[in-house]
Each structure stands twice: as C-alpha cells, then as structure tokens.
Design an enzyme around this catalytic site. Structure first.
Site, PDB file in Angstrom:
ATOM      1  N   GLY A 109       0.813  -1.207   0.000  1.00 54.95           N
ATOM      2  CA  GLY A 109       0.000   0.000   0.000  1.00 54.95           C
ATOM      3  C   GLY A 109       0.847   1.257   0.000  1.00 54.95           C
ATOM      4  O   GLY A 109       2.082   1.216   0.077  1.00 54.95           O
ATOM      5  N   TYR A 157     -16.997   2.516   6.730  1.00 52.38           N
ATOM      6  CA  TYR A 157     -15.545   2.656   6.821  1.00 52.38           C
ATOM      7  C   TYR A 157     -15.151   3.436   8.068  1.00 52.38           C
ATOM      8  O   TYR A 157     -14.324   2.995   8.873  1.00 52.38           O
ATOM      9  CB  TYR A 157     -14.994   3.337   5.564  1.00 52.38           C
TER      10      TYR A 157
END
Length: 285
Positions: free
Chosen positions: A9, A121
């Site tokens: 990432g 989220y």
C-alpha cells in the site's frame, strides 16, 4: 526492529523506502488482516521494538456492502495487534482517519473532538481506535486524511489519468481537508513509534495531515498546474457526485498536539506533490 503491517500500500511502501534496514513489512501471506489471531501471532513471533499498522480496508464505498470484512480488518485485527504488542511492551501505532468525524462545520477537528462517522468505513476505523485503547498498552492513534503517493490508487493518479484525455474535469469543491503525502506520513509514523519507545507517557490520539487545507478541486488544480497540463477544473458540490458512502465535508484536522509532542509540523502537501509527480515522470519540464 519496527514491525509494519502492510507491504504494497501507499504508506507501507513509503515506510520500506524510508527505513529499509529498521523496518520489517508483512504482506497478506505473512499476516492476513482478516485473521486477527494470525496478526497477533506475527507480533509475538517477531518480538519487535515497536509496531506500525499501515494496512487497512480502505475502500470507503466498498465497505458499505462488506461491513463484516471492514470491521474485521479495521477493528478486530488492530485490537488483536495492540493486545499482542502490549504483552511484549512494544509501542503500537495505529493509523486512523478523518472519516471518524461527521464533517460538520468548518473548525478543524481536535483529537478530543466528538466523533460521528457517516458510514461503515469510518465506523470500522473508530471501532479499531477503541480496541487499541482498550488493549492497555503504549500506543498512538494517528488520524490522517487524503493520502497520496506515486503508488496505488489515489486522487493524484486519477486526476493525471483523466486530465490526459479530457479538456475539463468536474471535481468536488465543498469537501475541505489536508492532502497528505505518504512519505511524510511514513516519516511521522516512524518518529511517533520511536518517540513512544523513548517516552511512553506520550500515549494518546493525534492528528497528522498536510497543509494548507484545500478542496478536492483545489488539489486537482495544483496537480494539473505542477504537471503542466491545461486541463480545466469545474467545481461541483458533493450532491452532484453521489457515492454509496457519505463523505465528510469538513475534514480539517487540528495537528498542533502532534507537533508539540513529537516535533512534527504539518508538511506542505504541494512540495510532496512535486516529489510524487517527479517520481511518476509527470513534472513540468
């Protein structure tokens, strides 16, 4: 050695580049974030000096249709990691998000401000924060916003792709926040982890985001300007760009306590953008 969860990432990649000899990054094959027990076991096996969780379920819209997975990755696994780190006496750094706030008003959010996530989220990340605190170990929860880099999927790369084929791009102008270069965030995570090793009393919740605050439309204009692209930016309201998950309009983060505790001023995201564009080969000649 500092153990890092994540490898490919934006943040984990930046951590590897910044401190290759003092960090050990774990990809999914070494520690699956959907398996909290495996994450905890990886910490116990490595016995690190400190732990940074640079991995997460970051698909804001995807989380709306996968709440159980988002909660497992963003809440249950960080809590398990924090408990394992606490057992070893290793400081734990958890990266969180501006999405824990509801986005009302225009005042920058302090770390102690009331939270109120608008979607799955944000709720999963907020639950992760609670799990880290409940573990009882030395920790720092570092909330950030609008991360970008030369790798992965992010706003900068999206704008470059769209700007290459369109004379004008419509971009939301009523969401305001601090874009954050991933390499600056990585440096901050390392500073915080090492600072906690030296002084555990600095345990707590902090904010770290780039400056100055701007809108997505403002960020897009700067991307095109620095890249030497003639693409125009048409400002639109959030209501004109509906998404499965609601976005906070006010993502401003008050970062003063982070600077006071760790000597980390807000980085100029425009300089970070220049570095990213250079890395991508998109800088103005």
């Amino acid at each position: 050695m500092i153990l890092v969860f994540g490898r490919h990432g934006q943040l984990a990649s930046a951590l590897q580049r910044l401190a290759p000899e003092t960090t050990r990054c774990l990809d999914r094959s070494a520690a699956d974030l959907e398996d909290p027990a495996a994450c905890a076991a990886a910490i116990r096996a490595a016995r690190p000096r400190a732990v940074i969780n640079a991995a997460a379920f970051t698909g804001v819209d995807a989380a709306e249709s996968a709440p159980e997975t988002a909660h497992r990755v963003n809440a249950e696994s960080p809590a398990a990691m924090a408990r394992a780190a606490a057992e070893l006496g290793a400081p734990f750094v958890q990266v969180s998000t501006d999405y824990v706030f509801d986005g009302r008003g225009d005042t920058p959010w302090t770390p102690a401000a009331p939270t109120g996530p608008l979607g799955v989220y944000g709720a999963s990340k907020l639950a992760g924060e609670a799990g880290v605190r409940a573990a009882g170990g030395v920790h720092a929860i570092l909330r950030t916003s609008w991360v970008f880099s030369a790798v992965g999927q992010n706003f900068v790369r999206t704008m470059l792709r769209l700007g290459a084929t369109r004379p004008e791009v419509s971009v939301v102008a009523d969401q305001i926040g601090g874009p954050t270069p991933a390499d600056d965030l990585a440096a901050a995570c390392l500073r915080v982890a090492r600072g906690l090793c030296d002084d555990p009393s600095r345990t707590g919740t902090y904010h770290f985001a780039g400056a100055p605050d701007t809108s997505w439309a403002g960020l897009a204009r700067e991307i095109f300007a620095q890249a030497g692209m003639a693409t125009r930016v048409a400002e639109i309201p959030t209501t004109a760009y509906p998404t499965p998950a609601r976005r906070p309009l006010n993502s401003r983060l008050d970062c003063r306590s982070t600077n006071a505790a760790f000597g980390l001023p807000r980085p100029d995201w425009r300089k970070g953008l220049a570095r990213v564009l250079k890395e991508l080969g998109e800088a103005r000649p």
